[in-house]
Design an enzyme around this catalytic site. Structure first.
Site, PDB file in Angstrom:
ATOM      1  N   GLU A 105       5.640  33.858   3.275  1.00 16.57           N
ATOM      2  CA  GLU A 105       6.918  34.039   2.589  1.00 16.57           C
ATOM      3  C   GLU A 105       7.609  35.246   3.173  1.00 16.57           C
ATOM      4  O   GLU A 105       6.954  36.234   3.493  1.00 16.57           O
ATOM      5  CB  GLU A 105       6.723  34.307   1.090  1.00 16.57           C
ATOM      6  CG  GLU A 105       6.338  33.097   0.295  1.00 16.57           C
ATOM      7  CD  GLU A 105       4.896  33.188  -0.142  1.00 16.57           C
ATOM      8  OE1 GLU A 105       4.349  34.304  -0.102  1.00 16.57           O
ATOM      9  OE2 GLU A 105       4.312  32.151  -0.489  1.00 16.57           O
ATOM     10  N   ASN A 110      15.630  39.216   5.548  1.00 14.23           N
ATOM     11  CA  ASN A 110      14.833  39.857   6.600  1.00 14.23           C
ATOM     12  C   ASN A 110      14.939  39.061   7.917  1.00 14.23           C
ATOM     13  O   ASN A 110      13.995  38.415   8.373  1.00 14.23           O
ATOM     14  CB  ASN A 110      13.367  39.984   6.157  1.00 14.23           C
ATOM     15  CG  ASN A 110      12.600  40.980   7.002  1.00 14.23           C
ATOM     16  OD1 ASN A 110      13.045  41.372   8.077  1.00 14.23           O
ATOM     17  ND2 ASN A 110      11.432  41.380   6.518  1.00 14.23           N
ATOM     18  N   TYR A 117       9.023  35.141  13.324  1.00 18.27           N
ATOM     19  CA  TYR A 117       8.211  33.972  12.959  1.00 18.27           C
ATOM     20  C   TYR A 117       8.692  32.713  13.685  1.00 18.27           C
ATOM     21  O   TYR A 117       7.881  31.899  14.138  1.00 18.27           O
ATOM     22  CB  TYR A 117       8.231  33.756  11.443  1.00 18.27           C
ATOM     23  CG  TYR A 117       7.664  34.924  10.657  1.00 18.27           C
ATOM     24  CD1 TYR A 117       6.479  35.528  11.057  1.00 18.27           C
ATOM     25  CD2 TYR A 117       8.307  35.427   9.534  1.00 18.27           C
ATOM     26  CE1 TYR A 117       5.945  36.596  10.353  1.00 18.27           C
ATOM     27  CE2 TYR A 117       7.781  36.497   8.828  1.00 18.27           C
ATOM     28  CZ  TYR A 117       6.605  37.079   9.241  1.00 18.27           C
ATOM     29  OH  TYR A 117       6.084  38.139   8.547  1.00 18.27           O
TER      30      TYR A 117
HETATM   31  C1  LIG Z   1       9.579  42.499  11.515  1.00 16.00           C
HETATM   32  C2  LIG Z   1       8.718  43.501  12.314  1.00 16.00           C
HETATM   33  C3  LIG Z   1       7.262  43.310  11.906  1.00 16.00           C
HETATM   34  C4  LIG Z   1       8.885  43.217  13.816  1.00 16.00           C
HETATM   35  O1  LIG Z   1       8.005  44.067  14.523  1.00 16.00           O
HETATM   36  P1  LIG Z   1       8.218  44.403  16.083  1.00 16.00           P
HETATM   37  O2  LIG Z   1       6.951  44.967  16.608  1.00 16.00           O
HETATM   38  O3  LIG Z   1       9.434  45.208  16.229  1.00 16.00           O
HETATM   39  O4  LIG Z   1       8.459  42.931  16.684  1.00 16.00           O
HETATM   40  P2  LIG Z   1       8.390  42.527  18.232  1.00 16.00           P
HETATM   41  O5  LIG Z   1       8.779  43.671  19.090  1.00 16.00           O
HETATM   42  O6  LIG Z   1       7.084  41.879  18.498  1.00 16.00           O
HETATM   43  O7  LIG Z   1       9.538  41.449  18.280  1.00 16.00           O
HETATM   44  C5  LIG Z   1       9.233  40.089  18.120  1.00 16.00           C
HETATM   45  C6  LIG Z   1      10.466  39.282  17.781  1.00 16.00           C
HETATM   46  O8  LIG Z   1      10.952  39.625  16.494  1.00 16.00           O
HETATM   47  C7  LIG Z   1      12.369  39.498  16.460  1.00 16.00           C
HETATM   48  N1  LIG Z   1      12.905  40.848  16.210  1.00 16.00           N
HETATM   49  C8  LIG Z   1      12.196  41.963  15.974  1.00 16.00           C
HETATM   50  N2  LIG Z   1      13.051  43.014  15.772  1.00 16.00           N
HETATM   51  C9  LIG Z   1      14.309  42.529  15.886  1.00 16.00           C
HETATM   52  C10 LIG Z   1      15.615  43.100  15.771  1.00 16.00           C
HETATM   53  N3  LIG Z   1      15.788  44.414  15.506  1.00 16.00           N
HETATM   54  N4  LIG Z   1      16.688  42.290  15.921  1.00 16.00           N
HETATM   55  C11 LIG Z   1      16.518  40.978  16.178  1.00 16.00           C
HETATM   56  N5  LIG Z   1      15.301  40.380  16.313  1.00 16.00           N
HETATM   57  C12 LIG Z   1      14.223  41.147  16.143  1.00 16.00           C
HETATM   58  C13 LIG Z   1      12.760  38.950  17.814  1.00 16.00           C
HETATM   59  O9  LIG Z   1      12.721  37.540  17.759  1.00 16.00           O
HETATM   60  C14 LIG Z   1      11.637  39.474  18.706  1.00 16.00           C
HETATM   61  O10 LIG Z   1      11.426  38.698  19.837  1.00 16.00           O
HETATM   62  P3  LIG Z   1      12.154  39.061  21.232  1.00 16.00           P
HETATM   63  O11 LIG Z   1      11.816  40.492  21.511  1.00 16.00           O
HETATM   64  O12 LIG Z   1      11.540  38.103  22.191  1.00 16.00           O
HETATM   65  O13 LIG Z   1      13.604  38.847  20.971  1.00 16.00           O
HETATM   66  C15 LIG Z   1       9.161  44.981  12.052  1.00 16.00           C
HETATM   67  O14 LIG Z   1      10.562  45.066  12.190  1.00 16.00           O
HETATM   68  C16 LIG Z   1       8.775  45.520  10.689  1.00 16.00           C
HETATM   69  O15 LIG Z   1       7.701  46.077  10.512  1.00 16.00           O
HETATM   70  N6  LIG Z   1       9.652  45.378   9.688  1.00 16.00           N
HETATM   71  C17 LIG Z   1       9.366  45.869   8.325  1.00 16.00           C
HETATM   72  C18 LIG Z   1       8.266  45.074   7.658  1.00 16.00           C
HETATM   73  C19 LIG Z   1       8.648  43.625   7.520  1.00 16.00           C
HETATM   74  O16 LIG Z   1       9.762  43.282   7.169  1.00 16.00           O
HETATM   75  N7  LIG Z   1       7.665  42.741   7.764  1.00 16.00           N
HETATM   76  C20 LIG Z   1       7.802  41.300   7.595  1.00 16.00           C
HETATM   77  C21 LIG Z   1       7.469  40.956   6.205  1.00 16.00           C
HETATM   78  S1  LIG Z   1       7.478  39.229   5.909  1.00 16.00           S
END
Ligand SMILES: CC(C)(COP(=O)(O)OP(=O)(O)OC[C@H]1O[C@@H](n2cnc3c(N)ncnc32)[C@H](O)[C@@H]1OP(=O)(O)O)[C@@H](O)C(=O)NCCC(=O)NCCS
Length: 146
Positions: A105, A110, A117
């Site tokens: 979920e 977000n 995902y």
């Molecule tokens: C969501 C989260 C886990 C992503 O972590 P991350 O290490 O920055 O992600 P990655 O670098 O592996 O990026 C993977 C993909 O996520 C998406 N993404 C991540 N950050 C993004 C941004 N700022 N804008 C757009 N897409 C984004 C993209 O699809 C990206 O793929 P790409 O680089 O090929 O475009 C991080 O932002 C986070 O911790 N957020 C707060 C906690 C949260 O919301 N968790 C999810 C709960 S369900």
């Protein structure tokens, strides 16, 4: 920047709980992480950079179905592929343990997480209104067949 990935252990819990607090409005208690680690049907992985926990992801597996509990990465370490690596390892675990599918979920606002995902083949399959107790936000339900 070298990142190491390790299965989460009791020694990581304090740092993971602190990270969780920084990432989520509704964060988990230390006790909840302890109970997750003591459960036989969970798998948690942490990302470590220079001895600091900078991310984690976990999954619960019940009757062939996996449920991702959380994924988060510390500010300052985002957009470097850490969540992608964590998810890859969680999906591999699901395949190795013969899960049929993985669900999760996510808050409908977000967008970053939803994109993450979708990149790994999760599809939106439903919504749960008023799911989050803090702001009554809708949860989007996503599933990936393995
Ligand atoms: C969501 C989260 C886990 C992503 O972590 P991350 O290490 O920055 O992600 P990655 O670098 O592996 O990026 C993977 C993909 O996520 C998406 N993404 C991540 N950050 C993004 C941004 N700022 N804008 C757009 N897409 C984004 C993209 O699809 C990206 O793929 P790409 O680089 O090929 O475009 C991080 O932002 C986070 O911790 N957020 C707060 C906690 C949260 O919301 N968790 C999810 C709960 S369900």
């Amino acid at each position: 920047m070298t990142i190491f990935y390790e299965t989460m252990q009791a020694k990581h819990i304090d740092a993971v709980a602190e990270l969780d607090k920084q990432c989520f409005t509704l964060s988990w208690s230390r006790a909840l992480f302890e109970s997750e680690l003591n459960s036989s049907n969970t798998f948690y992985i942490v990302a470590i950079c220079e001895e600091k926990i900078v991310g984690y992801c976990g999954i619960q597996a019940v009757a062939g179905e996996g449920s991702i509990t959380n994924v988060c990465v510390l500010h300052g370490y985002r957009n470097k592929g850490i969540a992608s690596s964590l998810l890859e390892k969680i999906i591999s675990y699901g395949k190795e343990t013969n899960l049929e599918f993985i669900t999760l979920e996510v808050r409908e606002s977000n967008i970053n997480a939803i994109k993450l995902y979708e990149k790994f083949g999760f599809e939106k399959v439903g919504a749960r209104k008023n799911y989050y107790s803090d702001n009554k936000e809708t949860a989007i339900l996503m599933t990936k067949q393995l």
